[in-house]
Design a protein around this motif. Structure first.
Motif, short mmCIF file in Angstrom:
data_model
loop_
_atom_site.label_atom_id
_atom_site.label_comp_id
_atom_site.label_asym_id
_atom_site.label_seq_id
_atom_site.Cartn_x
_atom_site.Cartn_y
_atom_site.Cartn_z
N ALA A 1 -9.97 -38.42 -18.64
CA ALA A 1 -9.72 -39.84 -18.88
C ALA A 1 -9.73 -40.63 -17.57
CB ALA A 1 -8.39 -40.02 -19.60
N ARG A 2 -10.01 -39.96 -16.46
CA ARG A 2 -10.18 -40.57 -15.14
C ARG A 2 -8.90 -41.20 -14.58
NH1 ARG A 2 -15.16 -41.49 -12.94
NH2 ARG A 2 -16.80 -40.38 -14.01
N PHE A 3 -7.76 -40.63 -14.93
CA PHE A 3 -6.52 -41.06 -14.28
C PHE A 3 -6.41 -40.40 -12.90
CE2 PHE A 3 -5.28 -42.06 -18.65
CZ PHE A 3 -4.76 -43.33 -18.46
N PHE A 4 -6.97 -39.20 -12.77
CA PHE A 4 -6.95 -38.48 -11.51
C PHE A 4 -8.35 -37.96 -11.20
CE2 PHE A 4 -2.70 -38.19 -13.26
CZ PHE A 4 -1.95 -38.64 -12.19
N LYS A 5 -8.66 -37.88 -9.90
CA LYS A 5 -10.00 -37.51 -9.46
C LYS A 5 -10.30 -36.03 -9.70
CE LYS A 5 -13.02 -38.84 -5.73
NZ LYS A 5 -13.10 -39.52 -4.45
N ALA B 1 -12.47 -44.64 -21.00
CA ALA B 1 -11.55 -45.69 -21.46
C ALA B 1 -11.33 -45.63 -22.97
CB ALA B 1 -12.08 -47.05 -21.04
N LEU B 2 -12.22 -44.98 -23.69
CA LEU B 2 -12.08 -44.86 -25.14
C LEU B 2 -11.09 -43.78 -25.55
CD1 LEU B 2 -15.85 -45.18 -26.13
CD2 LEU B 2 -14.09 -46.97 -26.17
N LEU B 3 -10.60 -43.00 -24.58
CA LEU B 3 -9.68 -41.90 -24.89
C LEU B 3 -8.22 -42.36 -25.01
CD1 LEU B 3 -11.06 -39.13 -22.50
CD2 LEU B 3 -11.53 -39.44 -24.95
N ARG C 1 -16.54 -37.74 -18.30
CA ARG C 1 -17.72 -38.57 -18.55
C ARG C 1 -17.60 -39.85 -17.74
NH1 ARG C 1 -21.08 -35.89 -22.57
NH2 ARG C 1 -19.65 -34.45 -23.53
N GLY C 2 -18.45 -40.81 -18.03
CA GLY C 2 -18.42 -42.09 -17.35
C GLY C 2 -17.16 -42.88 -17.69
#
Length: 130
Positions: free
Chosen positions: A13-17, A77-79, A71-72
């Motif tokens: 979910a791209r909260f962390f790298k 952001a949809l998660l 993913r991108g």
């Protein structure tokens, strides 16, 4: 997919790298699920509420999608969906920080021995008053 590990989900979910950074945050108590501290291996399910602290900000999000693949950003952001109260609180705190301007309370250097003694003396006096 019914369940996914919390460290994988935070990374996807791209909260962390990296997953390693997600694991460190979870172990450090920066991530809570349903108001409780968890382990990185905790399985997330749809509808769970997460509290994630990153730097100055704390986000409260609801899990609306599961993925263990990164993913991108638009797909990530949809998660999740951030709560309205969380957005309002973050914006308020950001405005307060901005209003303070450059009033950074940290100093550029370590305190000297004299300053450290003054700090200890001040702390002792204030603790005695309580």
């Amino acid at each position: 997919m019914e369940k996914v590990r919390i460290d994988k989900w935070l990374w996807a979910a791209r909260f962390f790298k990296t997953r390693s950074l997600a694991k460190q945050a979870i172990d450090g108590g920066k991530v809570h699920v349903q108001g409780h501290r968890v382990k990185p291996s905790k399985d997330l399910e749809l509808g769970m509420s997460l509290s994630i602290r990153q730097g100055w900000d704390e986000k409260i999000v609801e899990v609306i999608g599961l993925s263990d693949q990164r993913r991108g950003a638009p797909e990530a952001a949809l998660l999740y969906r951030e709560t309205e109260a969380s957005i309002a609180a973050r914006e308020l705190k950001a405005a307060q920080r901005k209003a303070m301007g450059n009033a950074d309370l940290r100093t550029a250097t370590k305190p000297t021995t004299k300053q450290r003694r003054q700090i200890h003396r001040f702390k002792r006096i204030t603790l005695d008053d309580e």
